[in-house]
Design a protein around this motif. Structure first.
Motif, PDB file in Angstrom:
ATOM      1  N   ALA A  87       0.843  -1.191   0.000  1.00  0.00           N
ATOM      2  CA  ALA A  87       0.000   0.000   0.000  1.00  0.00           C
ATOM      3  C   ALA A  87       0.879   1.242   0.000  1.00  0.00           C
ATOM      4  O   ALA A  87       1.848   1.333   0.751  1.00  0.00           O
ATOM      5  CB  ALA A  87      -0.906   0.011   1.228  1.00  0.00           C
ATOM      6  N   LEU A  88       0.533   2.204  -0.828  1.00  0.00           N
ATOM      7  CA  LEU A  88       1.253   3.471  -0.913  1.00  0.00           C
ATOM      8  C   LEU A  88       0.315   4.575  -0.435  1.00  0.00           C
ATOM      9  O   LEU A  88      -0.715   4.841  -1.048  1.00  0.00           O
ATOM     10  CB  LEU A  88       1.688   3.729  -2.354  1.00  0.00           C
ATOM     11  CG  LEU A  88       2.505   4.997  -2.624  1.00  0.00           C
ATOM     12  CD1 LEU A  88       3.810   4.961  -1.849  1.00  0.00           C
ATOM     13  CD2 LEU A  88       2.768   5.138  -4.118  1.00  0.00           C
ATOM     14  N   THR A  89       0.658   5.193   0.695  1.00  0.00           N
ATOM     15  CA  THR A  89      -0.163   6.251   1.258  1.00  0.00           C
ATOM     16  C   THR A  89       0.588   7.578   1.189  1.00  0.00           C
ATOM     17  O   THR A  89       1.785   7.623   0.911  1.00  0.00           O
ATOM     18  CB  THR A  89      -0.533   5.951   2.723  1.00  0.00           C
ATOM     19  OG1 THR A  89       0.672   5.861   3.510  1.00  0.00           O
ATOM     20  CG2 THR A  89      -1.300   4.632   2.830  1.00  0.00           C
ATOM     21  N   GLY A  90      -0.130   8.675   1.469  1.00  0.00           N
ATOM     22  CA  GLY A  90       0.467  10.003   1.432  1.00  0.00           C
ATOM     23  C   GLY A  90      -0.612  11.046   1.249  1.00  0.00           C
ATOM     24  O   GLY A  90      -1.729  10.740   0.826  1.00  0.00           O
ATOM     25  N   GLU A  91      -0.287  12.278   1.554  1.00  0.00           N
ATOM     26  CA  GLU A  91      -1.244  13.366   1.406  1.00  0.00           C
ATOM     27  C   GLU A  91      -1.559  13.599  -0.065  1.00  0.00           C
ATOM     28  O   GLU A  91      -0.789  13.209  -0.955  1.00  0.00           O
ATOM     29  CB  GLU A  91      -0.680  14.654   2.025  1.00  0.00           C
ATOM     30  CG  GLU A  91      -0.362  14.556   3.506  1.00  0.00           C
ATOM     31  CD  GLU A  91      -1.591  14.246   4.338  1.00  0.00           C
ATOM     32  OE1 GLU A  91      -2.679  14.746   3.988  1.00  0.00           O
ATOM     33  OE2 GLU A  91      -1.476  13.493   5.327  1.00  0.00           O
ATOM     34  N   SER A  92      -2.692  14.258  -0.334  1.00  0.00           N
ATOM     35  CA  SER A  92      -3.038  14.635  -1.705  1.00  0.00           C
ATOM     36  C   SER A  92      -1.932  15.514  -2.279  1.00  0.00           C
ATOM     37  O   SER A  92      -1.434  16.419  -1.605  1.00  0.00           O
ATOM     38  CB  SER A  92      -4.367  15.388  -1.730  1.00  0.00           C
ATOM     39  OG  SER A  92      -5.428  14.556  -1.320  1.00  0.00           O
ATOM     40  N   GLY A  93      -1.520  15.201  -3.511  1.00  0.00           N
ATOM     41  CA  GLY A  93      -0.460  15.966  -4.146  1.00  0.00           C
ATOM     42  C   GLY A  93       0.938  15.542  -3.779  1.00  0.00           C
ATOM     43  O   GLY A  93       1.921  16.160  -4.204  1.00  0.00           O
ATOM     44  N   SER A  94       1.062  14.449  -3.015  1.00  0.00           N
ATOM     45  CA  SER A  94       2.390  14.001  -2.580  1.00  0.00           C
ATOM     46  C   SER A  94       3.142  13.243  -3.671  1.00  0.00           C
ATOM     47  O   SER A  94       4.343  12.987  -3.530  1.00  0.00           O
ATOM     48  CB  SER A  94       2.273  13.124  -1.327  1.00  0.00           C
ATOM     49  OG  SER A  94       1.508  11.954  -1.600  1.00  0.00           O
ATOM     50  N   GLY A  95       2.454  12.858  -4.735  1.00  0.00           N
ATOM     51  CA  GLY A  95       3.118  12.175  -5.839  1.00  0.00           C
ATOM     52  C   GLY A  95       2.812  10.699  -5.951  1.00  0.00           C
ATOM     53  O   GLY A  95       3.453   9.979  -6.722  1.00  0.00           O
ATOM     54  N   LYS A  96       1.808  10.227  -5.211  1.00  0.00           N
ATOM     55  CA  LYS A  96       1.471   8.790  -5.242  1.00  0.00           C
ATOM     56  C   LYS A  96       1.069   8.347  -6.648  1.00  0.00           C
ATOM     57  O   LYS A  96       1.579   7.345  -7.153  1.00  0.00           O
ATOM     58  CB  LYS A  96       0.332   8.491  -4.254  1.00  0.00           C
ATOM     59  CG  LYS A  96       0.609   8.889  -2.820  1.00  0.00           C
ATOM     60  CD  LYS A  96      -0.518   8.470  -1.896  1.00  0.00           C
ATOM     61  CE  LYS A  96      -1.872   9.052  -2.275  1.00  0.00           C
ATOM     62  NZ  LYS A  96      -1.893  10.532  -2.218  1.00  0.00           N
ATOM     63  N   SER A  97       0.143   9.060  -7.248  1.00  0.00           N
ATOM     64  CA  SER A  97      -0.305   8.693  -8.589  1.00  0.00           C
ATOM     65  C   SER A  97       0.808   8.864  -9.610  1.00  0.00           C
ATOM     66  O   SER A  97       0.933   8.078 -10.559  1.00  0.00           O
ATOM     67  CB  SER A  97      -1.524   9.531  -8.996  1.00  0.00           C
ATOM     68  OG  SER A  97      -2.646   9.210  -8.184  1.00  0.00           O
ATOM     69  N   THR A  98       1.643   9.889  -9.412  1.00  0.00           N
ATOM     70  CA  THR A  98       2.792  10.091 -10.306  1.00  0.00           C
ATOM     71  C   THR A  98       3.694   8.871 -10.282  1.00  0.00           C
ATOM     72  O   THR A  98       4.116   8.364 -11.329  1.00  0.00           O
ATOM     73  CB  THR A  98       3.587  11.335  -9.887  1.00  0.00           C
ATOM     74  OG1 THR A  98       2.777  12.503 -10.070  1.00  0.00           O
ATOM     75  CG2 THR A  98       4.853  11.481 -10.711  1.00  0.00           C
ATOM     76  N   LEU A  99       3.989   8.367  -9.091  1.00  0.00           N
ATOM     77  CA  LEU A  99       4.832   7.184  -8.964  1.00  0.00           C
ATOM     78  C   LEU A  99       4.203   5.988  -9.655  1.00  0.00           C
ATOM     79  O   LEU A  99       4.878   5.241 -10.384  1.00  0.00           O
ATOM     80  CB  LEU A  99       5.079   6.881  -7.482  1.00  0.00           C
ATOM     81  CG  LEU A  99       5.874   5.618  -7.154  1.00  0.00           C
ATOM     82  CD1 LEU A  99       7.222   5.607  -7.859  1.00  0.00           C
ATOM     83  CD2 LEU A  99       6.057   5.478  -5.645  1.00  0.00           C
ATOM     84  N   LEU A 100       2.911   5.815  -9.472  1.00  0.00           N
ATOM     85  CA  LEU A 100       2.202   4.699 -10.094  1.00  0.00           C
ATOM     86  C   LEU A 100       2.269   4.802 -11.621  1.00  0.00           C
ATOM     87  O   LEU A 100       2.501   3.810 -12.316  1.00  0.00           O
ATOM     88  CB  LEU A 100       0.743   4.688  -9.622  1.00  0.00           C
ATOM     89  CG  LEU A 100       0.096   3.317  -9.414  1.00  0.00           C
ATOM     90  CD1 LEU A 100       0.785   2.586  -8.272  1.00  0.00           C
ATOM     91  CD2 LEU A 100      -1.384   3.466  -9.116  1.00  0.00           C
ATOM     92  N   HIS A 101       2.071   6.008 -12.142  1.00  0.00           N
ATOM     93  CA  HIS A 101       2.091   6.211 -13.595  1.00  0.00           C
ATOM     94  C   HIS A 101       3.488   5.963 -14.172  1.00  0.00           C
ATOM     95  O   HIS A 101       3.628   5.433 -15.282  1.00  0.00           O
ATOM     96  CB  HIS A 101       1.626   7.629 -13.935  1.00  0.00           C
ATOM     97  CG  HIS A 101       0.183   7.849 -13.666  1.00  0.00           C
ATOM     98  ND1 HIS A 101      -0.416   9.090 -13.719  1.00  0.00           N
ATOM     99  CD2 HIS A 101      -0.809   6.988 -13.335  1.00  0.00           C
ATOM    100  CE1 HIS A 101      -1.689   8.983 -13.424  1.00  0.00           C
ATOM    101  NE2 HIS A 101      -1.954   7.714 -13.188  1.00  0.00           N
TER     102      HIS A 101
END
Length: 218
Positions: A36-50
């Motif tokens: 699981a990858l957690t973090g605040e909104s805008g922290s880059g989670k989706s960027t990392l996934l992409h």
């Protein structure tokens, strides 16, 4: 190791100049493991996934997936990766309205040239979709549509499943049920799961959890 990420960096242009999002991310994920990858909104989670899914290119660092370095792949090579090795589940279901449930489930696997009707039947049964195969997306609830999206991804038998807030549109009880079914199917197939989530309760159900803050994982 199925997935290896080293010193990954990504910067986007901002109103006040370049805005670093990822500042040197290291990550390892083994086959059969869920993270699981957690973090605040805008922290880059989706960027990392992409970046891991080949949907975007990093500014620095390395991503190796099943022994293949993504940086050397052209657009066609990354598209091939997404059709076969990697499966992506988004928060938005992205089902095809003109196709019934059975055809939606088979869609990704047919593109990858690995459609297996028996596997589709098993997925439909496991996800409670067997009675709805002749229906169209508009006839389904949100939870049912997300199950179809999950089945479509798993139908292509990916080695790595990337899930970006896959239950974000669902109520808590439905989200827990959908996640339980997804985890059983993914880990049962020997694939790895990397899931972005805001839910601490859902994150706790996976094998490991990492938190993205300040552009780095902790």
């Amino acid at each position: 190791m199925l997935l290896t990420v080293r010193d990954l960096k990504k910067t986007y242009p901002g109103a006040e100049g370049p805005a670093p999002v990822l500042r040197g991310v290291d990550l390892d994920l083994a086959a059969g493991e869920s993270l699981a990858l957690t973090g605040e909104s805008g922290s880059g989670k989706s960027t990392l996934l992409h970046l891991v899914g080949g949907l975007d290119r990093p500014d620095g660092g390395q991503i190796a997936l099943d022994g293949e370095e993504l940086s050397v792949l052209d657009d066609a090579g990354r598209a091939r990766l997404r059709r076969g090795t990697v499966g992506v589940i988004f928060q938005q279901f992205n089902l095809i309205p003109s196709l019934d449930v059975a055809a939606n489930i088979a869609f990704q696997a047919r593109l990858a040239g690995r459609h297996d009707a028996a596997r589709d039947a098993q997925l439909a049964e496991a996800l409670g979709l067997a009675p709805h195969l002749a229906k169209y997306p508009e006839q389904l609830s949100g939870g049912q549509q997300q199950r179809v999206a999950i089945a479509r991804t798993l139908s292509a038998a990916p080695r790595l499943v990337l899930a970006d807030e896959p239950t974000g549109n669902l109520d808590e009880a439905t989200a827990a049920h959908v996640l339980e079914a997804m985890l059983a199917l993914v880990t049962g197939s020997g694939a790895a799961l990397l899931m972005v989530t805001h839910s601490q309760a859902l994150a706790a159900r996976l094998d490991r959890r990492l938190h993205l803050t300040g552009g780095r994982l902790a």
